[in-house]
Design a protein around this motif. Structure first.
Motif, PDB file in Angstrom:
ATOM      1  N   MET A  15      -6.644  -9.161 -31.193  1.00  0.00           N
ATOM      2  CA  MET A  15      -7.822  -8.535 -30.607  1.00  0.00           C
ATOM      3  C   MET A  15      -7.374  -7.289 -29.856  1.00  0.00           C
ATOM      4  N   LEU A  16      -8.001  -6.163 -30.162  1.00  0.00           N
ATOM      5  CA  LEU A  16      -7.644  -4.881 -29.574  1.00  0.00           C
ATOM      6  C   LEU A  16      -8.874  -4.305 -28.905  1.00  0.00           C
ATOM      7  N   ALA A  17      -8.755  -3.907 -27.633  1.00  0.00           N
ATOM      8  CA  ALA A  17      -9.916  -3.392 -26.903  1.00  0.00           C
ATOM      9  C   ALA A  17      -9.541  -2.183 -26.051  1.00  0.00           C
ATOM     10  N   LYS A  43     -16.472 -22.092 -21.293  1.00  0.00           N
ATOM     11  CA  LYS A  43     -17.355 -22.532 -22.376  1.00  0.00           C
ATOM     12  C   LYS A  43     -17.356 -21.620 -23.596  1.00  0.00           C
ATOM     13  N   HIS A  44     -16.790 -20.430 -23.485  1.00  0.00           N
ATOM     14  CA  HIS A  44     -16.910 -19.452 -24.568  1.00  0.00           C
ATOM     15  C   HIS A  44     -15.549 -18.969 -25.038  1.00  0.00           C
ATOM     16  N   ASP A  45     -15.464 -18.636 -26.334  1.00  0.00           N
ATOM     17  CA  ASP A  45     -14.202 -18.118 -26.862  1.00  0.00           C
ATOM     18  C   ASP A  45     -14.041 -16.644 -26.511  1.00  0.00           C
ATOM     19  N   VAL A  46     -12.852 -16.102 -26.790  1.00  0.00           N
ATOM     20  CA  VAL A  46     -12.519 -14.749 -26.370  1.00  0.00           C
ATOM     21  C   VAL A  46     -13.438 -13.705 -27.005  1.00  0.00           C
ATOM     22  N   CYS A  47     -13.786 -13.883 -28.265  1.00  0.00           N
ATOM     23  CA  CYS A  47     -14.674 -12.917 -28.922  1.00  0.00           C
ATOM     24  C   CYS A  47     -16.036 -12.864 -28.237  1.00  0.00           C
ATOM     25  N   ALA A  48     -16.571 -14.040 -27.903  1.00  0.00           N
ATOM     26  CA  ALA A  48     -17.847 -14.092 -27.197  1.00  0.00           C
ATOM     27  C   ALA A  48     -17.722 -13.489 -25.804  1.00  0.00           C
ATOM     28  N   LEU A  49     -16.599 -13.734 -25.157  1.00  0.00           N
ATOM     29  CA  LEU A  49     -16.373 -13.169 -23.828  1.00  0.00           C
ATOM     30  C   LEU A  49     -16.364 -11.646 -23.867  1.00  0.00           C
ATOM     31  N   MET A  50     -15.739 -11.076 -24.893  1.00  0.00           N
ATOM     32  CA  MET A  50     -15.682  -9.618 -24.984  1.00  0.00           C
ATOM     33  C   MET A  50     -17.056  -9.027 -25.285  1.00  0.00           C
ATOM     34  N   GLU A  51     -17.896  -9.750 -25.992  1.00  0.00           N
ATOM     35  CA  GLU A  51     -19.280  -9.296 -26.176  1.00  0.00           C
ATOM     36  C   GLU A  51     -20.000  -9.261 -24.833  1.00  0.00           C
ATOM     37  N   MET A  52     -19.712 -10.249 -23.984  1.00  0.00           N
ATOM     38  CA  MET A  52     -20.310 -10.276 -22.649  1.00  0.00           C
ATOM     39  C   MET A  52     -19.780  -9.141 -21.782  1.00  0.00           C
ATOM     40  N   VAL A  53     -18.502  -8.820 -21.938  1.00  0.00           N
ATOM     41  CA  VAL A  53     -17.926  -7.676 -21.210  1.00  0.00           C
ATOM     42  C   VAL A  53     -18.641  -6.400 -21.631  1.00  0.00           C
ATOM     43  N   ALA A  73     -13.884  -2.243 -29.313  1.00  0.00           N
ATOM     44  CA  ALA A  73     -13.061  -3.435 -29.547  1.00  0.00           C
ATOM     45  C   ALA A  73     -13.207  -3.936 -30.967  1.00  0.00           C
ATOM     46  N   SER A  74     -12.169  -4.628 -31.423  1.00  0.00           N
ATOM     47  CA  SER A  74     -12.177  -5.243 -32.748  1.00  0.00           C
ATOM     48  C   SER A  74     -11.238  -6.440 -32.719  1.00  0.00           C
ATOM     49  N   ASP A  75     -11.521  -7.429 -33.562  1.00  0.00           N
ATOM     50  CA  ASP A  75     -10.638  -8.597 -33.619  1.00  0.00           C
ATOM     51  C   ASP A  75     -10.452  -9.036 -35.062  1.00  0.00           C
ATOM     52  N   SER A  76      -9.391  -9.789 -35.292  1.00  0.00           N
ATOM     53  CA  SER A  76      -9.102 -10.318 -36.632  1.00  0.00           C
ATOM     54  C   SER A  76      -8.781 -11.805 -36.559  1.00  0.00           C
ATOM     55  N   PHE A  77      -9.545 -12.513 -35.739  1.00  0.00           N
ATOM     56  CA  PHE A  77      -9.330 -13.949 -35.600  1.00  0.00           C
ATOM     57  C   PHE A  77      -9.921 -14.735 -36.767  1.00  0.00           C
ATOM     58  N   LYS A  87     -12.176 -17.049 -38.824  1.00  0.00           N
ATOM     59  CA  LYS A  87     -13.052 -18.150 -38.452  1.00  0.00           C
ATOM     60  C   LYS A  87     -12.494 -18.971 -37.292  1.00  0.00           C
ATOM     61  N   LYS A  88     -11.254 -18.700 -36.918  1.00  0.00           N
ATOM     62  CA  LYS A  88     -10.665 -19.445 -35.808  1.00  0.00           C
ATOM     63  C   LYS A  88     -11.195 -18.930 -34.470  1.00  0.00           C
ATOM     64  N   ARG A  89     -11.359 -19.840 -33.533  1.00  0.00           N
ATOM     65  CA  ARG A  89     -11.810 -19.475 -32.194  1.00  0.00           C
ATOM     66  C   ARG A  89     -10.644 -19.589 -31.222  1.00  0.00           C
ATOM     67  N   LEU A  90     -10.546 -18.603 -30.335  1.00  0.00           N
ATOM     68  CA  LEU A  90      -9.531 -18.637 -29.284  1.00  0.00           C
ATOM     69  C   LEU A  90     -10.212 -18.979 -27.965  1.00  0.00           C
ATOM     70  N   MET A  91     -10.005 -20.201 -27.520  1.00  0.00           N
ATOM     71  CA  MET A  91     -10.503 -20.651 -26.222  1.00  0.00           C
ATOM     72  C   MET A  91      -9.347 -20.616 -25.228  1.00  0.00           C
ATOM     73  N   LEU A  92      -9.620 -20.183 -24.010  1.00  0.00           N
ATOM     74  CA  LEU A  92      -8.564 -20.095 -23.002  1.00  0.00           C
ATOM     75  C   LEU A  92      -8.421 -21.389 -22.198  1.00  0.00           C
ATOM     76  N   PHE A  93      -9.419 -22.238 -22.212  1.00  0.00           N
ATOM     77  CA  PHE A  93      -9.374 -23.538 -21.550  1.00  0.00           C
ATOM     78  C   PHE A  93      -8.768 -23.471 -20.144  1.00  0.00           C
ATOM     79  N   PRO A  94      -9.381 -22.716 -19.216  1.00  0.00           N
ATOM     80  CA  PRO A  94      -8.864 -22.692 -17.842  1.00  0.00           C
ATOM     81  C   PRO A  94      -8.801 -24.099 -17.260  1.00  0.00           C
ATOM     82  N   GLY A  95      -7.680 -24.391 -16.612  1.00  0.00           N
ATOM     83  CA  GLY A  95      -7.475 -25.723 -16.037  1.00  0.00           C
ATOM     84  C   GLY A  95      -6.705 -26.671 -16.928  1.00  0.00           C
TER      85      GLY A  95
END
Length: 343
Positions: free
Chosen positions: A252-254, A287-297, A322-326, A328-336
């Motif tokens: 993911m490049l932003a 609750k959201h993956d990195v791609c969704a988070l960047m849309e929110m940003v 921004a653009s990503d090449s993930f 169909k895989k989702r990248l979750m950060l799972f804080p905690g």
């Protein structure tokens, strides 16, 4: 409670060797043994930051059994973060407020469970060298994060201290070519100007920048010329080279702003882009993956504007690129998670 520590090293002559920063209960303070202040006041300023919202354990456990749907997060620290912040102290064009960005990014990624390296005021040569060293030192980390904060200009050239230049594509090439990062998700953020035009709420005038999502794809094609653009459906699958697929996968490049445009920074609060990342990731990463988070940003940035009548920045806005090449895989950060019990 024993403090954890980070080191801030400087390529600027104002720094006398590495500066050790101790972290006590969320506050970053200067080690009294250091001979130089980090921001001229003897300490790194730090606002109060809301704690990162932790993920639910059942979501973390569930992702482990779904390797086709999620990138596996199993190690602690879960990843490594390199933050390069060129302040240009003493060079006539200091990036006021950038210390807020460093503090915000440190708090965010530390709470996420990452190991963090911070560098400041590096020359262009040393930036490239440090990124190479970082890319080769990933070890068992599951995620790689690189955050470059500096002045920049057209053609995605990043300024180092003493005004040397390093192409963003060089940094990208180092990261995507590293054997230790193959198949690992890689997040690369650039907080810098990409030109001198100002994005405004008006659509007329030479100073207006339109949103052009093809620019990042062009940059990737410069690094890897054989294959299709990310997001393009014009080239069939059999036209993709194996080198292109391997290098651009899991990336993911932003950029903070659109091509040829300025990136905006509040001298008291920090840059719009970095602070939006901190805000969104703090509240939504559970609750959201990195791609969704960047849309929110992106959405958060679009709500901001400058009210400065009579200046070039009146009604200035900023749209990230921004653009990503993930795939169909989702990248979750799972804080905690995963849990780590430190003595």
């Amino acid at each position: 409670m024993e403090p954890s520590s980070i080191q801030i090293t400087g390529g600027n002559p104002i720094f006398q060797g590495p500066i050790t920063i101790n972290v006590y209960n969320g506050e970053i303070k200067k080690n009294q043994k250091s001979s130089e202040a980090v921001n001229g006041k003897g300490w790194v300023e730090s606002d109060y930051y809301r704690p990162v919202t932790n993920a639910k354990e059942r979501d973390f456990v569930d992702h482990i059994s779904r390797p086709k749907d999620f990138y596996l997060i199993s190690n602690y620290p879960k990843g490594r973060v390199l933050i390069v912040n060129n302040e240009f102290r003493g060079e006539g064009d200091e990036r006021h407020g950038s210390n807020k960005d460093v503090s915000g990014m440190y708090h965010l990624w530390k709470e996420m469970g990452f190991s963090i390296t911070i560098e400041t005021d590096l020359t262009a040569y040393n930036m490239g060298l440090r990124v190479e060293e970082f890319a080769a030192q990933q070890g068992r980390s599951d995620i790689c994060v690189v955050i470059i904060m500096s002045h920049g200009k057209e053609d995605d050239l990043v300024f180092g201290s003493k005004r040397g230049e390093l192409a963003a594509e060089k940094i990208l090439n180092i990261i995507t070519s590293s054997p230790s990062l193959k198949t690992k998700p890689k997040l690369i953020f650039f907080q810098m100007c990409r030109g001198s035009k100002v994005q405004t709420t008006h659509t007329d005038g030479e100073g207006f920048c339109t949103e052009d999502s093809t620019w990042i794809n062009q940059l990737l094609r410069k690094v890897l010329p054989h294959g299709k653009r990310l997001g393009s459906e014009q080239t069939e699958v059999d036209a993709l080279s194996s080198e292109y697929v391997e290098k651009t996968s899991d990336l993911m490049l932003a950029f903070a702003t659109q091509p040829d445009c300025v990136a905006l920074r509040d001298p008291k609060k920090g840059s719009w882009f970095i602070q939006s990342i901190r805000k969104v990731f703090t509240d939504k990463a559970a609750k959201h993956d990195v791609c969704a988070l960047m849309e929110m940003v992106k959405d958060d940035l679009e709500k901001k504007s400058v009210h400065a009548p009579g200046t070039d920045l009146h009604e200035a806005v900023m749209n990230m690129d921004a653009s990503d090449s993930f795939g169909k895989k989702r990248l979750m950060l799972f804080p905690g998670f995963p849990k780590c019990y430190e003595e």
